[in-house]
Design a protein around this motif. Structure first.
Motif, PDB file in Angstrom:
ATOM      1  N   LEU A   1       0.860  -1.193   0.000  1.00  0.00           N
ATOM      2  CA  LEU A   1       0.000   0.000   0.000  1.00  0.00           C
ATOM      3  C   LEU A   1       0.893   1.239   0.000  1.00  0.00           C
ATOM      4  O   LEU A   1       1.714   1.408   0.918  1.00  0.00           O
ATOM      5  CB  LEU A   1      -0.886   0.002   1.255  1.00  0.00           C
ATOM      6  CG  LEU A   1      -2.308  -0.553   1.091  1.00  0.00           C
ATOM      7  CD1 LEU A   1      -2.259  -1.968   0.572  1.00  0.00           C
ATOM      8  CD2 LEU A   1      -3.070  -0.498   2.399  1.00  0.00           C
ATOM      9  N   ILE A   2       0.699   2.094  -0.978  1.00  0.00           N
ATOM     10  CA  ILE A   2       1.613   3.231  -1.183  1.00  0.00           C
ATOM     11  C   ILE A   2       0.843   4.530  -1.405  1.00  0.00           C
ATOM     12  O   ILE A   2      -0.358   4.499  -1.697  1.00  0.00           O
ATOM     13  CB  ILE A   2       2.519   2.990  -2.416  1.00  0.00           C
ATOM     14  CG1 ILE A   2       1.656   2.886  -3.682  1.00  0.00           C
ATOM     15  CG2 ILE A   2       3.366   1.736  -2.240  1.00  0.00           C
ATOM     16  CD1 ILE A   2       2.457   2.930  -4.973  1.00  0.00           C
ATOM     17  N   ARG A   3       1.578   5.656  -1.291  1.00  0.00           N
ATOM     18  CA  ARG A   3       1.092   6.946  -1.791  1.00  0.00           C
ATOM     19  C   ARG A   3       2.029   7.351  -2.928  1.00  0.00           C
ATOM     20  O   ARG A   3       2.343   6.509  -3.762  1.00  0.00           O
ATOM     21  CB  ARG A   3       1.018   7.981  -0.668  1.00  0.00           C
ATOM     22  CG  ARG A   3      -0.155   7.708   0.257  1.00  0.00           C
ATOM     23  CD  ARG A   3      -0.223   8.650   1.434  1.00  0.00           C
ATOM     24  NE  ARG A   3      -0.370  10.057   1.056  1.00  0.00           N
ATOM     25  CZ  ARG A   3      -0.428  11.052   1.940  1.00  0.00           C
ATOM     26  NH1 ARG A   3      -0.324  10.790   3.242  1.00  0.00           N
ATOM     27  NH2 ARG A   3      -0.577  12.307   1.542  1.00  0.00           N
ATOM     28  N   SER A   4       2.461   8.614  -2.955  1.00  0.00           N
ATOM     29  CA  SER A   4       3.247   9.044  -4.124  1.00  0.00           C
ATOM     30  C   SER A   4       4.759   8.953  -3.933  1.00  0.00           C
ATOM     31  O   SER A   4       5.519   9.088  -4.886  1.00  0.00           O
ATOM     32  CB  SER A   4       2.872  10.480  -4.508  1.00  0.00           C
ATOM     33  OG  SER A   4       3.061  11.332  -3.402  1.00  0.00           O
ATOM     34  N   ALA A   5       5.226   8.693  -2.696  1.00  0.00           N
ATOM     35  CA  ALA A   5       6.672   8.739  -2.451  1.00  0.00           C
ATOM     36  C   ALA A   5       7.358   7.385  -2.637  1.00  0.00           C
ATOM     37  O   ALA A   5       8.575   7.313  -2.593  1.00  0.00           O
ATOM     38  CB  ALA A   5       6.933   9.271  -1.045  1.00  0.00           C
ATOM     39  N   THR A   6       6.587   6.332  -2.835  1.00  0.00           N
ATOM     40  CA  THR A   6       7.170   4.997  -3.007  1.00  0.00           C
ATOM     41  C   THR A   6       7.236   4.673  -4.489  1.00  0.00           C
ATOM     42  O   THR A   6       6.201   4.654  -5.162  1.00  0.00           O
ATOM     43  CB  THR A   6       6.308   3.933  -2.291  1.00  0.00           C
ATOM     44  OG1 THR A   6       6.110   4.327  -0.938  1.00  0.00           O
ATOM     45  CG2 THR A   6       6.948   2.561  -2.370  1.00  0.00           C
ATOM     46  N   LYS A   7       8.445   4.424  -4.976  1.00  0.00           N
ATOM     47  CA  LYS A   7       8.603   4.130  -6.406  1.00  0.00           C
ATOM     48  C   LYS A   7       8.559   2.612  -6.580  1.00  0.00           C
ATOM     49  O   LYS A   7       9.444   1.895  -6.096  1.00  0.00           O
ATOM     50  CB  LYS A   7       9.946   4.697  -6.870  1.00  0.00           C
ATOM     51  CG  LYS A   7      10.094   4.777  -8.367  1.00  0.00           C
ATOM     52  CD  LYS A   7      11.349   5.617  -8.662  1.00  0.00           C
ATOM     53  CE  LYS A   7      11.811   5.550 -10.092  1.00  0.00           C
ATOM     54  NZ  LYS A   7      10.853   5.845 -11.112  1.00  0.00           N
ATOM     55  N   VAL A   8       7.544   2.138  -7.274  1.00  0.00           N
ATOM     56  CA  VAL A   8       7.403   0.699  -7.499  1.00  0.00           C
ATOM     57  C   VAL A   8       7.825   0.423  -8.943  1.00  0.00           C
ATOM     58  O   VAL A   8       7.045   0.591  -9.885  1.00  0.00           O
ATOM     59  CB  VAL A   8       5.963   0.229  -7.229  1.00  0.00           C
ATOM     60  CG1 VAL A   8       5.864  -1.289  -7.419  1.00  0.00           C
ATOM     61  CG2 VAL A   8       5.531   0.611  -5.816  1.00  0.00           C
ATOM     62  N   ASP A   9       9.088   0.015  -9.084  1.00  0.00           N
ATOM     63  CA  ASP A   9       9.631  -0.230 -10.417  1.00  0.00           C
ATOM     64  C   ASP A   9       9.997  -1.707 -10.557  1.00  0.00           C
ATOM     65  O   ASP A   9       9.722  -2.525  -9.665  1.00  0.00           O
ATOM     66  CB  ASP A   9      10.819   0.698 -10.681  1.00  0.00           C
ATOM     67  CG  ASP A   9      11.884   0.562  -9.603  1.00  0.00           C
ATOM     68  OD1 ASP A   9      11.831  -0.421  -8.830  1.00  0.00           O
ATOM     69  OD2 ASP A   9      12.765   1.434  -9.531  1.00  0.00           O
ATOM     70  N   ALA A  10      10.672  -2.046 -11.651  1.00  0.00           N
ATOM     71  CA  ALA A  10      10.985  -3.457 -11.923  1.00  0.00           C
ATOM     72  C   ALA A  10      11.858  -4.055 -10.817  1.00  0.00           C
ATOM     73  O   ALA A  10      11.696  -5.222 -10.458  1.00  0.00           O
ATOM     74  CB  ALA A  10      11.671  -3.561 -13.282  1.00  0.00           C
ATOM     75  N   GLU A  11      12.741  -3.226 -10.249  1.00  0.00           N
ATOM     76  CA  GLU A  11      13.621  -3.750  -9.188  1.00  0.00           C
ATOM     77  C   GLU A  11      12.817  -4.153  -7.945  1.00  0.00           C
ATOM     78  O   GLU A  11      13.037  -5.228  -7.363  1.00  0.00           O
ATOM     79  CB  GLU A  11      14.669  -2.681  -8.815  1.00  0.00           C
ATOM     80  CG  GLU A  11      15.718  -3.177  -7.858  1.00  0.00           C
ATOM     81  CD  GLU A  11      16.663  -2.087  -7.344  1.00  0.00           C
ATOM     82  OE1 GLU A  11      17.756  -2.451  -6.896  1.00  0.00           O
ATOM     83  OE2 GLU A  11      16.302  -0.900  -7.388  1.00  0.00           O
ATOM     84  N   VAL A  12      11.887  -3.305  -7.565  1.00  0.00           N
ATOM     85  CA  VAL A  12      11.042  -3.610  -6.399  1.00  0.00           C
ATOM     86  C   VAL A  12      10.185  -4.845  -6.691  1.00  0.00           C
ATOM     87  O   VAL A  12      10.050  -5.750  -5.860  1.00  0.00           O
ATOM     88  CB  VAL A  12      10.159  -2.389  -6.036  1.00  0.00           C
ATOM     89  CG1 VAL A  12       9.110  -2.754  -5.001  1.00  0.00           C
ATOM     90  CG2 VAL A  12      11.039  -1.250  -5.537  1.00  0.00           C
ATOM     91  N   LEU A  13       9.638  -4.897  -7.899  1.00  0.00           N
ATOM     92  CA  LEU A  13       8.777  -6.036  -8.256  1.00  0.00           C
ATOM     93  C   LEU A  13       9.587  -7.334  -8.278  1.00  0.00           C
ATOM     94  O   LEU A  13       9.089  -8.392  -7.864  1.00  0.00           O
ATOM     95  CB  LEU A  13       8.106  -5.769  -9.610  1.00  0.00           C
ATOM     96  CG  LEU A  13       7.070  -4.633  -9.564  1.00  0.00           C
ATOM     97  CD1 LEU A  13       6.786  -4.091 -10.961  1.00  0.00           C
ATOM     98  CD2 LEU A  13       5.780  -5.108  -8.899  1.00  0.00           C
TER      99      LEU A  13
END
Ligand SMILES: NC(=O)C1=CN([C@@H]2O[C@H](COP(=O)(O)OP(=O)(O)OC[C@H]3O[C@@H](n4cnc5c(N)ncnc54)[C@H](O)[C@@H]3O)[C@@H](O)[C@H]2O)C=CC1
Ligand SMILES: O=C(O)CCC(=O)C(=O)O
Length: 325
Positions: free
Chosen positions: A51-63
């Motif tokens: 669960l995120i707002r705008s400050a968490t970057k969910v990119d390929a590395e996180v995935l």
């Protein structure tokens, strides 16, 4: 659902208490600081939902680090911090809360617009610093002026309705909006150049996409009236901060109200040098009402997803089953 088998929900930014109330005891809730990349990469490893707002970057590395992740839920509108294509490839459902904070964001834009028109922020600072500077901070009225709304979607439409009540003429640029919708709102649709040439105020309500980054940049800012005041409560980078600072310096723009920055968080911008620019630290959605709605919305989506139900606000599928989960 027995607690030992409960899905792990990782909350990576401040969300309302109502979010956790909706999740209840069926989920194990953990917290981390989504802006701290290492902490996020560690914590996401055994998360089933994020669960995120705008400050968490969910990119390929996180995935890639998130071995069990099934859903990313964005407690707000903008999805520019989520790589939706990479999530889809990874079989992760992405949802947002598309109407949760639109009233708050629209009210923020109107607030910034009024603040720029009437020099509220610098006059406040000057008076508290001991200066009664009435003539320095004379402003302009909204009534009878033209406001150009760039992006006539949910928030742009709310802004248009509110500024019409100030007796402004409202024009808009949005090549994707149906002309009937503009008519219904009493808004005249224009091409971007005409909007820039005729508006006394310009307010931006676009998503951040490759098409919109820098849309209000050097070229656009050479087409505006020198008396124009520009508001950006959408996303940093849509209005180019360096180009805007140069236009302010050269007297080609009179003022601005800016809630969002190309790089966030930030404590520096070329715009901070100008008294005629009022700035806020991405506060558009920061009201108790918007945060409650956003949290309840995403928590409800997570519950629906894990119950195997369709999730109305999902953007890359309808349910976990669609993602092969
Ligand atoms: N400051 C804050 O805290 C908040 C900022 N936002 C930002 O506001 C943005 C807009 O939100 P909504 O109005 O809810 O989105 P929306 O999707 O309802 O409206 C966006 C509008 O922009 C138009 N558009 C898209 N690309 C365009 C282009 N290249 N040129 C012209 N028009 C274009 C679309 O046709 C649409 O009508 C969000 O994407 C988000 O980034 C949203 C909420 C809070
Ligand atoms: O996450 C936030 O609170 C900011 C809201 C926002 O920018 C959005 O919903 O697009």
């Amino acid at each position: 659902m027995p607690r030992s088998h409960a899905p792990v929900v990782l909350v990576s930014e401040k969300l309302s208490d109502a979010t956790l109330d909706v999740l209840g005891p069926d989920f194990v809730v953990r917290h981390c600081d989504g802006a701290d990349r290492d902490a996020l990469l560690d914590a996401v490893v055994d998360a089933d939902a994020l669960l995120i707002r705008s400050a968490t970057k969910v990119d390929a590395e996180v995935l890639a680090a998130a071995g069990r992740l099934r859903i990313v839920a964005r407690a707000g509108v903008g999805l520019d911090n989520v790589d939706v294509a990479a999530a889809t490839d990874a079989g992760v459902l992405v949802v947002n809360a598309p109407t949760s904070n639109i009233v708050s964001a629209a009210e923020m834009a109107v607030g910034l617009l009024l603040a720029t028109a009437r020099n509220i922020a610098p006059a406040n600072s000057a008076l508290k610093d001991g200066e009664w500077a009435r003539s320095r901070y004379a402003g302009v009225e909204l009534a009878g002026k033209t406001v150009g709304v760039v992006g006539l979607g949910r928030i742009g439409a709310l802004v248009a309705e509110r500024l019409a009540a100030f007796r402004m003429k409202v024009v808009a640029y949005d090549p994707y909006v149906k002309p009937e919708r503009a008519t219904e709102l009493g808004v005249e649709l224009l091409d971007l150049d005409s909007l820039l040439e005729t508006s006394d105020f310009v307010t931006v309500h676009l998503p951040k996409t490759p098409e919109t980054i820098g849309l209000i940049g050097e070229e656009a800012l050479r087409k505006v009236k020198p008396s124009v005041r520009i508001v950006n409560a959408a996303r940093g980078g849509i209005v180019d901060e360096t180009a805007l600072a140069l236009a302010l310096k050269e007297g080609r723009v009179a003022g601005a109200g800016i809630d969002v920055f190309e790089f966030e968080p930030t404590v520096e911008s070329p715009l901070f040098d100008f008294e005629s620019v009022v700035v806020t630290p991405h506060l558009g959605a920061s009201t108790s009402e918007a945060q409650e709605k956003a949290g309840v919305s995403v928590a409800t989506s997570v519950r629906l997803a894990f119950a195997g139900e369709p999730v109305p606000d999902a953007v890359n599928g309808s349910s976990l089953a669609d993602m092969g989960r």
